[in-house]
Design a protein around this motif. Structure first.
Motif: not given
Length: 253
Positions: A8-27, A208-217
């Motif tokens: 759960v912890f590493w998948c959440s961080w993967a979502f965050i990192l993928c979000g950053v990558a997607y953001f710059f790719s979509d730009r 109030w959890s990392l997985p939910a925040f990672s999805f929102a991000f």
């Protein structure tokens, strides 16, 4: 079922990192669906209603199956939050998909979205059912109450904005563009995207959890740039487009 805490912890961080990558790719390159689909480039196209149904369904189905086939930890707080999560995807799968008027979607876009929604449904479902633990006071906790209020406010904005967009076209129309007016569209070009981002940050506060925040991000990183592309599209296409209207965040951006 035991909580897979490390996963759960590493998948959440993967979502965050993928979000950053997607953001710059979509730009650099906007996602090729909807108004940005390139005619003739994709050999396999899916009707919009079927595509939206198929790609959103796993996010509703996976948590539902986890609830029915595993032994979740008891607690009304997590039940409420899981139902809140599933409510969004019930609306997107069984209501929104039947009402949308849009161009066919590339099959690869639908396939990618199905994989994403499956992973997201598994992460959020497993975390709420087997990892989080809320005591009885959580039902009156300011984070839950405030988060749910924000969630439902965002959901209302999202649904109302989608309704405005649908009404821009007559029944049977799948092409042609008009300036959306009314509701939050008076302030931003991507009112539907703004509503969905607000919705998921409200959910993150409520859980109030990392997985939910990672999805929102990730949601913000993936649809935020699209709101900017829409804003630029409207400005270039309509000479009378409102000058004070922002792209995504009212009065700011």
């Amino acid at each position: 079922m035991e909580c897979l805490e490390d996963a759960v912890f590493w998948c959440s961080w993967a979502f965050i990192l993928c979000g950053v990558a997607y953001f710059f790719s979509d730009r650099r390159t906007v996602g090729t669906y909807g108004r940005y689909a390139e005619a003739g480039k994709d050999h396999w196209m899916v009707p919009a209603r079927l595509g939206w149904f198929l790609q959103e369904l796993p996010a509703f189905l996976v948590p539902s199956l986890l609830t029915l086939t595993t032994n979740p930890r008891p607690g009304w707080g997590k039940v409420l939050l899981l139902c809140t999560y599933c409510l969004h995807y019930f609306q997107r799968t069984f209501v929104y998909s039947l009402l949308i008027h849009s161009k066919p979607m590339p099959a690869r876009t639908v396939r990618s979205a199905m994989i994403f929604c499956s992973l997201c449904g598994a992460l959020q479902g497993h975390n709420l059912l087997h990892c989080t633990q809320y005591d009885d006071t959580w039902l009156s906790d300011v984070r839950l109450v405030t988060g749910l209020l924000i969630f439902f406010l965002g959901m209302a904005i999202n649904i109302h904005s989608d309704c405005i967009l649908r009404r821009l076209r007559k029944p049977g129309e799948t092409s042609g563009y008009k300036i959306p007016r009314g509701g939050v569209f008076e302030y931003v070009s991507g009112a539907n995207y703004f509503g969905e981002i607000v919705e998921w940050y409200g959910f993150a506060m409520a859980t109030w959890s990392l997985p939910a925040f990672s999805f929102a991000f990730f949601t913000m990183c993936s649809i935020g740039p699209r709101a900017w592309y829409h804003h630029r599209f409207y400005i270039e296409k309509f000479s009378d487009y409102p000058k004070t209207r922002k792209a995504l965040i009212p009065f700011i951006f």
